[in-house]
Design an enzyme around this catalytic site. Structure first.
Site, short mmCIF file in Angstrom:
data_model
loop_
_atom_site.label_atom_id
_atom_site.label_comp_id
_atom_site.label_asym_id
_atom_site.label_seq_id
_atom_site.Cartn_x
_atom_site.Cartn_y
_atom_site.Cartn_z
N ASP A 184 3.60 -5.29 4.82
CA ASP A 184 2.69 -6.11 4.00
C ASP A 184 1.70 -6.78 4.92
O ASP A 184 1.96 -6.95 6.12
CB ASP A 184 3.48 -7.17 3.21
CG ASP A 184 2.73 -7.63 1.96
OD1 ASP A 184 1.65 -8.22 2.10
OD2 ASP A 184 3.23 -7.39 0.84
N ASP A 201 -1.76 -3.65 7.61
CA ASP A 201 -2.84 -3.48 6.63
C ASP A 201 -2.85 -2.00 6.26
O ASP A 201 -3.21 -1.15 7.08
CB ASP A 201 -4.19 -3.90 7.23
CG ASP A 201 -5.33 -3.79 6.20
OD1 ASP A 201 -5.16 -3.06 5.20
OD2 ASP A 201 -6.37 -4.43 6.41
N VAL A 202 -2.44 -1.69 5.04
CA VAL A 202 -2.25 -0.29 4.66
C VAL A 202 -3.55 0.52 4.63
O VAL A 202 -3.51 1.75 4.56
CB VAL A 202 -1.55 -0.17 3.27
CG1 VAL A 202 -0.13 -0.68 3.33
CG2 VAL A 202 -2.36 -0.87 2.17
N ASN A 217 3.02 0.94 -2.61
CA ASN A 217 2.90 -0.03 -3.70
C ASN A 217 1.78 -1.05 -3.50
O ASN A 217 1.25 -1.57 -4.48
CB ASN A 217 4.26 -0.76 -3.84
CG ASN A 217 4.14 -2.04 -4.61
OD1 ASN A 217 4.05 -2.04 -5.85
ND2 ASN A 217 4.09 -3.18 -3.91
N TYR A 220 -11.23 -0.81 -9.78
CA TYR A 220 -9.76 -0.75 -9.87
C TYR A 220 -9.34 0.51 -10.64
O TYR A 220 -8.47 1.27 -10.18
CB TYR A 220 -9.23 -2.01 -10.54
CG TYR A 220 -7.72 -2.12 -10.57
CD1 TYR A 220 -7.02 -2.60 -9.46
CD2 TYR A 220 -6.99 -1.74 -11.68
CE1 TYR A 220 -5.63 -2.70 -9.47
CE2 TYR A 220 -5.61 -1.83 -11.71
CZ TYR A 220 -4.93 -2.31 -10.60
OH TYR A 220 -3.55 -2.41 -10.62
N LYS A 263 -7.14 3.69 -9.14
CA LYS A 263 -5.83 4.08 -9.67
C LYS A 263 -5.87 5.49 -10.27
O LYS A 263 -4.88 6.24 -10.20
CB LYS A 263 -5.34 3.06 -10.68
CG LYS A 263 -5.06 1.69 -10.06
CD LYS A 263 -3.98 1.76 -8.98
CE LYS A 263 -3.59 0.40 -8.46
NZ LYS A 263 -2.49 0.45 -7.48
N THR A 290 3.04 -10.74 -12.30
CA THR A 290 2.94 -10.91 -10.83
C THR A 290 1.65 -11.69 -10.53
O THR A 290 0.79 -11.83 -11.41
CB THR A 290 2.84 -9.55 -10.11
OG1 THR A 290 1.55 -8.99 -10.40
CG2 THR A 290 3.93 -8.58 -10.52
P1 NAD Z 1 1.18 -8.64 -5.99
O1 NAD Z 1 -0.14 -9.25 -5.68
O2 NAD Z 1 2.32 -9.48 -6.42
O3 NAD Z 1 1.68 -7.79 -4.72
C1 NAD Z 1 0.83 -6.98 -3.97
C2 NAD Z 1 1.29 -7.00 -2.54
O4 NAD Z 1 0.44 -6.11 -1.79
C3 NAD Z 1 1.16 -8.40 -1.89
O5 NAD Z 1 2.35 -8.75 -1.21
C4 NAD Z 1 -0.01 -8.24 -0.93
O6 NAD Z 1 0.07 -9.06 0.22
C5 NAD Z 1 0.10 -6.76 -0.56
N1 NAD Z 1 -1.15 -6.24 -0.03
C6 NAD Z 1 -2.40 -6.42 -0.52
N2 NAD Z 1 -3.29 -5.83 0.28
C7 NAD Z 1 -2.59 -5.26 1.30
C8 NAD Z 1 -2.96 -4.51 2.45
N3 NAD Z 1 -4.24 -4.23 2.72
N4 NAD Z 1 -1.98 -4.08 3.27
C9 NAD Z 1 -0.68 -4.38 3.02
N5 NAD Z 1 -0.28 -5.08 1.95
C10 NAD Z 1 -1.23 -5.52 1.10
O7 NAD Z 1 0.86 -7.50 -7.05
P2 NAD Z 1 1.80 -6.52 -7.90
O8 NAD Z 1 1.42 -6.69 -9.31
O9 NAD Z 1 3.20 -6.56 -7.48
O10 NAD Z 1 1.14 -5.13 -7.43
C11 NAD Z 1 1.87 -4.06 -6.85
C12 NAD Z 1 1.20 -2.76 -7.27
O11 NAD Z 1 1.34 -2.60 -8.66
C13 NAD Z 1 -0.30 -2.71 -6.97
O12 NAD Z 1 -0.64 -1.44 -6.46
C14 NAD Z 1 -0.92 -2.94 -8.32
O13 NAD Z 1 -2.21 -2.38 -8.42
C15 NAD Z 1 0.08 -2.25 -9.21
N6 NAD Z 1 0.04 -2.64 -10.62
C16 NAD Z 1 0.29 -3.92 -10.98
C17 NAD Z 1 0.23 -4.26 -12.34
C18 NAD Z 1 0.47 -5.66 -12.82
O14 NAD Z 1 0.17 -5.97 -13.99
N7 NAD Z 1 1.02 -6.54 -12.02
C19 NAD Z 1 -0.09 -3.29 -13.29
C20 NAD Z 1 -0.33 -1.98 -12.87
C21 NAD Z 1 -0.25 -1.67 -11.53
#
Ligand code: NAD
Length: 253
Positions: free
Chosen positions: A39, A63-64, A90, A155, A159, A190
Site C-alpha cells: 500500500d 506505489d502500484v 485491489n 474512473y 475499470k 469504504t
Molecule cells: P479504500 O480507499 O478504502 O482503499 C484503497 C486502498 O488503496 C487504500 O489503502 C489506498 O492507500 C490504496 N492505494 C491508493 N493508491 C495507491 C497506490 N498508488 N499504490 C498503492 N496503494 C494505493 O477503497 P476501497 O473501496 O477498498 O477500494 C478497493 C478497490 O475496490 C479499488 O480498486 C476500488 O476502485 C474498488 N471498488 C470500490 C468500490 C466501493 O464502493 N468502495 C466499488 C467498486 C470498486
C-alpha cells in the site's frame, strides 16, 4: 467460518491498508495465507495484527503505479517467502468528474493507479506464478467497468480497462496454469465510496435516476473479500477470464 483454503499459500494484496483490501487480507490470513501487504499508506500495524493471530505477513510500502516498485516488491516477496501463489490487484482511487472537469494530470493518475498498475503487477508477477499449482490473479474492477455512471469518466474508463485486461491475460496465461479473474463490486462501505459521495453532493439532479441495489443497501468490504477469496481459491478451479459482479443486484435492471 474458519477454513484452510489458503494454508501455506503465498500472496500479494495491494491496497491492503483500507476497505476491501484490508478485509481481504484479514480473511486470507484467517484461512492460512502468508501475505505481503502492499500500500502507499502505512499498513505495518495490520501486518502486526495478522502476525499476532499466527499469519506470517509483512508490509511493503508500494506505489502500484510505479514499475520499479513492482520489481522490488516481487523480488522481496520471493526472498522472504520463497515463491508466489496468488496476486490480488485491489488498490484504486476515485475521481468523480466529467471529462470536461478532468485535468490531464488527474486522468493520467487515475489510469496509472487503477489500470496501468494491473499491467505492471502482472508483468512482474506472472514469471513467478507460472508453474505454481493453483496460481491465480484477482483484479478488483468495478460495476463501473461494465456500465456507465454520471461524473465518473476516467474512473469508468480505468475499470472497463481492468475488465478487458483481465480477459486478455486470462487467454494469454491459461497455458501457464494461471487463472485470472476480476470482481466488479457495486457500492461498498469504504473511504473510497465516501469520497465519491462527497464529490457527488450537490449533483442530485444528475444522480436522481441512479439505481439502488436490489438488496436495498450498500455492500460491506467483507462481502467483496469473500468473492475475491473464492476466485483466488481452488473452489474456482474452472473459472478464468470472468468478471464477477458483487453489486447487490444493482446492474440487474
Ligand atoms: P479504500 O480507499 O478504502 O482503499 C484503497 C486502498 O488503496 C487504500 O489503502 C489506498 O492507500 C490504496 N492505494 C491508493 N493508491 C495507491 C497506490 N498508488 N499504490 C498503492 N496503494 C494505493 O477503497 P476501497 O473501496 O477498498 O477500494 C478497493 C478497490 O475496490 C479499488 O480498486 C476500488 O476502485 C474498488 N471498488 C470500490 C468500490 C466501493 O464502493 N468502495 C466499488 C467498486 C470498486
Amino acid at each position: 467460518m474458519q477454513t484452510t483454503r489458503f494454508q501455506g499459500r503465498i500472496g500479494i494484496v495491494t491496497g491492503a491498508a483500507s476497505g476491501i483490501g484490508l478485509a481481504t487480507a484479514r480473511r486470507l490470513a484467517r484461512e492460512g495465507a502468508r501475505l505481503v501487504l502492499a500500500d502507499i499508506q502505512d499498513a505495518d500495524a495490520i501486518a502486526e495484527e495478522l502476525a499476532a493471530e499466527g499469519a506470517e505477513s509483512v508490509f511493503h510500502r508500494t506505489d502500484v503505479a510505479v514499475a520499479s516498485e513492482w520489481t522490488r516488491l516481487t523480488q522481496s516477496t520471493i526472498a522472504r517467502f520463497g515463491g508466489l501463489d496468488f496476486l490480488i490487484n485491489n488498490a484504486g482511487i476515485p475521481l468523480a468528474k466529467t471529462v470536461l472537469e478532468t485535468s490531464e494530470a488527474e486522468w493520467d493518475r487515475v489510469i496509472a493507479v487503477n489500470l496501468k498498475s494491473v499491467f505492471l503487477a502482472c508483468r512482474a508477477a506472472v514469471p513467478f506464478l507460472r508453474g505454481r499449482p493453483g496460481a491465480a490473479i484477482v483484479n478488483v474492477a468495478s460495476e463501473l467497468g461494465l456500465v456507465g455512471h454520471a461524473t465518473a469518466a476516467a474512473y469508468c474508463a480505468s475499470k472497463g480497462g481492468v475488465v478487458q485486461l483481465t480477459r486478455a491475460m486470462a487467454i494469454d496465461h491459461a497455458a501457464d496454469g494461471i487463472r485470472i479473474n476480476a470482481v466488479c463490486p457495486g457500492p461498498v462501505d469504504t473511504p473510497l465510496l465516501d469520497a465519491f459521495n462527497q464529490a457527488e453532493q450537490g449533483r442530485t439532479a444528475v444522480l436522481e435516476n441512479e439505481a439502488v441495489p436490489l438488496l436495498g443497501r450498500i455492500g460491506r468490504p467483507e462481502e467483496v473479500a469473500a468473492a475475491i477469496l473464492f476466485l483466488a481459491s481452488e473452489d474456482a478451479g474452472f473459472i478464468t477470464g470472468s468478471a464477477l459482479l458483487v453489486d447487490g443486484g444493482l446492474t440487474a435492471r
